[in-house]
Write a protein that holds these residues in place. Structure first.
Motif, PDB file in Angstrom:
ATOM      1  N   ASP A   1      -6.628   3.183   1.216  1.00 21.79           N
ATOM      2  CA  ASP A   1      -5.400   2.957   1.980  1.00 21.79           C
ATOM      3  C   ASP A   1      -4.224   2.690   1.060  1.00 21.79           C
ATOM      4  OD1 ASP A   1      -3.827   2.782   4.273  1.00 21.79           O
ATOM      5  OD2 ASP A   1      -4.088   0.609   4.434  1.00 21.79           O
ATOM      6  N   ARG A   2      -4.142   3.444  -0.027  1.00 20.33           N
ATOM      7  CA  ARG A   2      -3.017   3.338  -0.951  1.00 20.33           C
ATOM      8  C   ARG A   2      -2.405   4.713  -1.165  1.00 20.33           C
ATOM      9  NH1 ARG A   2      -6.146  -0.071  -5.679  1.00 20.33           N
ATOM     10  NH2 ARG A   2      -6.694  -1.907  -4.421  1.00 20.33           N
ATOM     11  N   VAL A   3      -1.088   4.749  -1.175  1.00 24.33           N
ATOM     12  CA  VAL A   3      -0.356   5.986  -1.459  1.00 24.33           C
ATOM     13  C   VAL A   3       0.691   5.654  -2.515  1.00 24.33           C
ATOM     14  CG1 VAL A   3       1.143   7.799  -0.558  1.00 24.33           C
ATOM     15  CG2 VAL A   3      -0.731   6.912   0.853  1.00 24.33           C
ATOM     16  N   TYR A   4       0.565   6.310  -3.667  1.00 23.22           N
ATOM     17  CA  TYR A   4       1.509   6.060  -4.758  1.00 23.22           C
ATOM     18  C   TYR A   4       2.549   7.169  -4.892  1.00 23.22           C
ATOM     19  CZ  TYR A   4      -1.727   2.392  -6.220  1.00 23.22           C
ATOM     20  OH  TYR A   4      -2.529   1.280  -6.261  1.00 23.22           O
TER      21      TYR A   4
ATOM     22  N   ASP B   1      -7.277   7.128  -3.954  1.00 20.11           N
ATOM     23  CA  ASP B   1      -6.356   6.062  -3.557  1.00 20.11           C
ATOM     24  C   ASP B   1      -6.194   6.021  -2.045  1.00 20.11           C
ATOM     25  OD1 ASP B   1      -5.880   5.187  -6.172  1.00 20.11           O
ATOM     26  OD2 ASP B   1      -4.251   6.614  -6.470  1.00 20.11           O
ATOM     27  N   LEU B   2      -6.098   7.191  -1.413  1.00 22.76           N
ATOM     28  CA  LEU B   2      -5.940   7.220   0.040  1.00 22.76           C
ATOM     29  C   LEU B   2      -7.155   6.593   0.724  1.00 22.76           C
ATOM     30  CD1 LEU B   2      -4.074   8.179   2.331  1.00 22.76           C
ATOM     31  CD2 LEU B   2      -5.424  10.303   2.386  1.00 22.76           C
TER      32      LEU B   2
ATOM     33  N   THR C   1       2.985  14.885   4.728  1.00 26.62           N
ATOM     34  CA  THR C   1       2.522  13.739   5.509  1.00 26.62           C
ATOM     35  C   THR C   1       1.220  13.206   4.915  1.00 26.62           C
ATOM     36  OG1 THR C   1       1.140  15.001   7.037  1.00 26.62           O
ATOM     37  CG2 THR C   1       3.499  14.835   7.552  1.00 26.62           C
ATOM     38  N   GLU C   2       0.819  12.042   5.399  1.00 25.35           N
ATOM     39  CA  GLU C   2      -0.456  11.492   4.929  1.00 25.35           C
ATOM     40  C   GLU C   2      -1.633  12.324   5.409  1.00 25.35           C
ATOM     41  OE1 GLU C   2      -1.070   7.292   5.083  1.00 25.35           O
ATOM     42  OE2 GLU C   2       0.993   6.851   4.474  1.00 25.35           O
TER      43      GLU C   2
ATOM     44  N   HIS D   1       0.799  -1.219   0.000  1.00 18.68           N
ATOM     45  CA  HIS D   1       0.000   0.000   0.000  1.00 18.68           C
ATOM     46  C   HIS D   1       0.833   1.271   0.000  1.00 18.68           C
ATOM     47  CE1 HIS D   1      -3.429  -2.505   2.026  1.00 18.68           C
ATOM     48  NE2 HIS D   1      -3.222  -2.826   0.761  1.00 18.68           N
ATOM     49  N   ARG D   2       2.137   1.125   0.134  1.00 21.87           N
ATOM     50  CA  ARG D   2       3.033   2.280   0.141  1.00 21.87           C
ATOM     51  C   ARG D   2       4.302   1.904  -0.636  1.00 21.87           C
ATOM     52  NH1 ARG D   2      -1.076   3.094   2.436  1.00 21.87           N
ATOM     53  NH2 ARG D   2      -1.538   4.448   4.230  1.00 21.87           N
ATOM     54  N   TYR D   3       4.968   2.916  -1.212  1.00 23.04           N
ATOM     55  CA  TYR D   3       6.206   2.699  -1.964  1.00 23.04           C
ATOM     56  C   TYR D   3       7.286   3.603  -1.397  1.00 23.04           C
ATOM     57  CZ  TYR D   3       3.423  -0.114  -5.015  1.00 23.04           C
ATOM     58  OH  TYR D   3       2.606  -1.117  -5.487  1.00 23.04           O
TER      59      TYR D   3
ATOM     60  N   ALA E   1       7.598   7.484  -0.617  1.00 19.92           N
ATOM     61  CA  ALA E   1       7.829   7.992   0.747  1.00 19.92           C
ATOM     62  C   ALA E   1       9.060   8.891   0.797  1.00 19.92           C
ATOM     63  CB  ALA E   1       7.971   6.822   1.718  1.00 19.92           C
TER      64      ALA E   1
END
Length: 300
Positions: A193-196, A189-190, A208-209, A132-134, A199
């Motif tokens: 629960d996805r953040v493309y 996407d958020l 920040t998220e 869910h995060r990169y 980080a």
């Protein structure tokens, strides 16, 4: 697939009108349009499954052989889709059960398509269920290798114009289009629960998220979106040699892909890089302007 033959499949295909680029414009030969829509139907179906947009135990699950009493989460449906896809490529045994895969079968036969690009799209959506995060831009590019680049390779295969150089340029364009879509869809996407956004980039720009969940983008997020948009623009520049190396209606189609991405970037820029109130979308006039500009440009 005959229009109206399956309302659910028709609804999936109708989503082509909402893409940033023309999927199968009417100026193409009828066979190309039919084949491109067959490929799009599969790609849209696998994304709908991965995004959890299909009704549990609904029509699509039943057509994939998943009964109402069985586990019907995205991973189970993706497994069922892969099994149905393998029936497309099997020379014996029953054909696929889902109408979109039945429509894909003659395209696969006629164009000599291999299963690998389709399997990569399924794997990308499996990855969406687990990752869910990169952490880095490189990791994100690895995801795009599965989620976006196979589509461009299929377009080249359907039109009979694939070559190592064209595939290289196509991969870059498709990755650029994927990044543009990620920028447009940050709130959506958020919510899944996805953040493309990598980080490492969020840390660099002090985003920040919580910033992603706001109603309006702050200055730091706007700067980050502008940074990622420039990366996408550089990738879309590969559409220039790809288009210049093509002729006729294929050239127009490829210019549409690149121009669509560039028009979406212009819409993001015109929104002040604030994508949170709603996804900035290009107008038809904006799309046409960028397509014409792409056709007029020459490499170098």
């Amino acid at each position: 697939m005959t229009p109206g033959a399956d309302a659910h499949a028709d609804a999936t295909l109708a989503k082509a009108a909402h893409e940033n680029f023309p999927v199968a414009p009417r100026f193409l030969p009828r066979q190309w349009r039919d084949d491109l829509m067959a490929v799009y139907g599969f790609a849209r179906l696998v994304d709908d499954i991965g995004d959890g947009d299909l009704a549990p135990g609904g029509h699509d699950a039943a057509r994939l052989g998943v009964g109402p009493g069985e586990a019907a989460g995205p991973l189970a449906l993706l497994d069922a889709l892969e099994a149905d896809l393998r029936r497309v490529f099997a020379r014996t045994g029953p054909g696929p059960g889902h109408p979109l895969l039945r429509a894909l079968t003659p395209t696969v036969r006629r164009c000599g398509l291999s299963p690998e690009p389709f399997l990569a799209l399924i794997e990308a959506n499996r990855q969406d269920q687990k990752v869910h995060r990169y952490a880095t831009y490189g990791e994100l590019l690895g995801y795009c290798e599965l989620s976006a680049n196979p589509v461009g390779r299929l377009v080249l295969a359907v039109t009979g114009t694939s070559s190592p150089e064209r595939v290289r340029h196509s991969d870059a364009v498709c990755t650029g289009l994927q990044i543009v879509e990620h920028l447009q869809d940050i709130p959506e996407d958020l919510a899944r629960d996805r953040v493309y956004l990598p980080a490492e980039d969020m840390a660099r720009f002090r985003v920040t998220e919580d910033d992603l969940a706001a109603r309006v983008s702050g200055a730091s997020l706007r700067t980050l979106v502008a940074f990622e948009a420039e990366r996408a623009r550089e990738l879309l520049a590969h559409g220039l040699p790809l288009t210049a190396d093509s002729d006729g209606r294929l050239r127009l189609l490829l210019a549409g892909f690149t121009g669509g991405g560039r028009a979406a970037l212009r819409a993001i820029r015109d929104a002040g890089y604030d994508v949170l109130p709603g996804p900035p979308r290009p107008t038809r006039r904006g799309l046409l302007r960028e397509v014409v500009a792409t056709l007029r440009r020459r490499e170098g």
